[in-house]
Design an enzyme around this catalytic site. Sequence first.
Site, PDB file in Angstrom:
ATOM      1  CG  ASP A  98      56.636  -1.719  51.291  1.00 27.48           C
ATOM      2  OD1 ASP A  98      55.659  -1.536  50.555  1.00 27.48           O
ATOM      3  OD2 ASP A  98      57.448  -2.643  51.121  1.00 27.48           O
ATOM      4  CD  GLU A 154      61.501   4.932  57.504  1.00 25.76           C
ATOM      5  OE1 GLU A 154      62.049   5.415  56.490  1.00 25.76           O
ATOM      6  OE2 GLU A 154      61.760   3.789  57.909  1.00 25.76           O
ATOM      7  CG  ASP A 155      62.661   5.964  52.983  1.00 24.40           C
ATOM      8  OD1 ASP A 155      62.025   5.348  53.871  1.00 24.40           O
ATOM      9  OD2 ASP A 155      63.625   5.456  52.392  1.00 24.40           O
ATOM     10  NE  ARG A 172      70.594   5.215  49.317  1.00 22.07           N
ATOM     11  CZ  ARG A 172      69.748   4.462  50.017  1.00 22.07           C
ATOM     12  NH1 ARG A 172      68.561   4.923  50.318  1.00 22.07           N
ATOM     13  NH2 ARG A 172      70.080   3.250  50.404  1.00 22.07           N
ATOM     14  CG  ASP A 216      68.063   2.056  47.986  1.00 21.96           C
ATOM     15  OD1 ASP A 216      67.195   2.193  48.872  1.00 21.96           O
ATOM     16  OD2 ASP A 216      68.730   1.017  47.846  1.00 21.96           O
ATOM     17  CE  LYS A 241      55.835   0.904  48.204  1.00 26.71           C
ATOM     18  NZ  LYS A 241      56.606   0.067  47.261  1.00 26.71           N
ATOM     19  CG  PHE A 263      60.561  -0.842  44.192  1.00 26.00           C
ATOM     20  CD1 PHE A 263      60.525  -1.354  45.483  1.00 26.00           C
ATOM     21  CD2 PHE A 263      61.747  -0.263  43.739  1.00 26.00           C
ATOM     22  CE1 PHE A 263      61.640  -1.291  46.308  1.00 26.00           C
ATOM     23  CE2 PHE A 263      62.869  -0.200  44.564  1.00 26.00           C
ATOM     24  CZ  PHE A 263      62.808  -0.715  45.847  1.00 26.00           C
ATOM     25  CE  LYS A 320      73.916   3.933  53.177  1.00 25.16           C
ATOM     26  NZ  LYS A 320      74.233   2.824  52.290  1.00 25.16           N
ATOM     27  N   GLY A 321      67.580   6.541  53.454  1.00 26.50           N
ATOM     28  CA  GLY A 321      66.474   7.041  52.621  1.00 26.50           C
ATOM     29  C   GLY A 321      65.877   8.363  53.040  1.00 26.50           C
TER      30      GLY A 321
HETATM   31  P1  IMP Z   1      58.793  -1.773  55.613  1.00 31.24           P
HETATM   32  O1  IMP Z   1      59.420  -2.327  56.842  1.00 31.24           O
HETATM   33  O2  IMP Z   1      58.286  -2.871  54.712  1.00 31.24           O
HETATM   34  O3  IMP Z   1      57.734  -0.735  55.863  1.00 31.24           O
HETATM   35  O4  IMP Z   1      59.990  -1.189  54.757  1.00 31.24           O
HETATM   36  C1  IMP Z   1      60.301   0.120  54.698  1.00 31.24           C
HETATM   37  C2  IMP Z   1      61.620   0.268  53.987  1.00 31.24           C
HETATM   38  O5  IMP Z   1      61.661  -0.533  52.780  1.00 31.24           O
HETATM   39  C3  IMP Z   1      61.788   1.703  53.532  1.00 31.24           C
HETATM   40  O6  IMP Z   1      62.425   2.484  54.514  1.00 31.24           O
HETATM   41  C4  IMP Z   1      62.619   1.529  52.286  1.00 31.24           C
HETATM   42  O7  IMP Z   1      63.986   1.456  52.613  1.00 31.24           O
HETATM   43  C5  IMP Z   1      62.202   0.194  51.709  1.00 31.24           C
HETATM   44  N1  IMP Z   1      61.173   0.352  50.660  1.00 31.24           N
HETATM   45  C6  IMP Z   1      59.881  -0.001  50.720  1.00 31.24           C
HETATM   46  N2  IMP Z   1      59.229   0.301  49.581  1.00 31.24           N
HETATM   47  C7  IMP Z   1      60.138   0.884  48.770  1.00 31.24           C
HETATM   48  C8  IMP Z   1      60.081   1.443  47.431  1.00 31.24           C
HETATM   49  O8  IMP Z   1      59.041   1.485  46.746  1.00 31.24           O
HETATM   50  N3  IMP Z   1      61.239   1.953  46.965  1.00 31.24           N
HETATM   51  C9  IMP Z   1      62.411   1.945  47.658  1.00 31.24           C
HETATM   52  N4  IMP Z   1      62.514   1.452  48.904  1.00 31.24           N
HETATM   53  C10 IMP Z   1      61.391   0.929  49.451  1.00 31.24           C
HETATM   54 MG    MG Z   2      65.859   1.502  52.198  1.00 30.54          MG
END
Ligand code: IMP
Ligand code: MG
Length: 173
Positions: A101, A97-98, A163, A157, A129, A150, A41-42
């Site tokens: 990470d 993407e939002d 959100r 969220d 990040k 975070f 949803k992000g």
């Molecule tokens: P990744 O697979 O670790 O890159 O995760 C990405 C997903 O983790 C994002 O689409 C978010 O839903 C969630 N996420 C990662 N960091 C944050 C943050 O700082 N705040 C909120 N959601 C996050």
């Molecule tokens: Mg998420």
Amino acid sequence: MEDKIRVMLSEEKVEERIKELGEQISRDYEGKTVHLICILKGSVFISCELAKHITCPVTMDFMSVSSYGDGTESSGRVKIVKDLDENVEGKDILVVEDIIDSGRTLAFLLDMLKARKPESIKLCTLLDKPDRRVTEVKVDYTGFVIPDEFVVGYGLDYAQKYRNLPYIGVVEQ
Ligand code: IMP
Ligand code: MG
């Protein structure tokens, strides 16, 4: 009790940057149709704002994935909760993407989408990040590179809350 949120990136700053990304994308995709893939949803907020600033024809589709893990960490095992409605074969797709990470969710998604034979595939993220990266992903359009904190708001969220904040903030403990 209400959490205290510190503003990291104001609404004005976020929207100005998304407008710039939209202008850059419009130049890069001139003569093409941009098929935006919004990862629910992000990325709903950034996808809508971005789409408004793209001057080439835009089509949109939505996908929902969940990565198994605790509240703040993804595990890399990704489940498709809602797949795309349309076939992407031959389309110029831009995944929105939002935040990136660890990169695990995106690495999985991009591999899966590439297998469906789009004409091209690019990636746009509001936030990056890089300190947390575990799996390498090539990002074509980045809104902001942020430190390892975070963040919430503008679609992001914490336990499904925040959100709707119009800015990017950090929940103060
Ligand atoms: P990744 O697979 O670790 O890159 O995760 C990405 C997903 O983790 C994002 O689409 C978010 O839903 C969630 N996420 C990662 N960091 C944050 C943050 O700082 N705040 C909120 N959601 C996050
Ligand atoms: Mg998420």
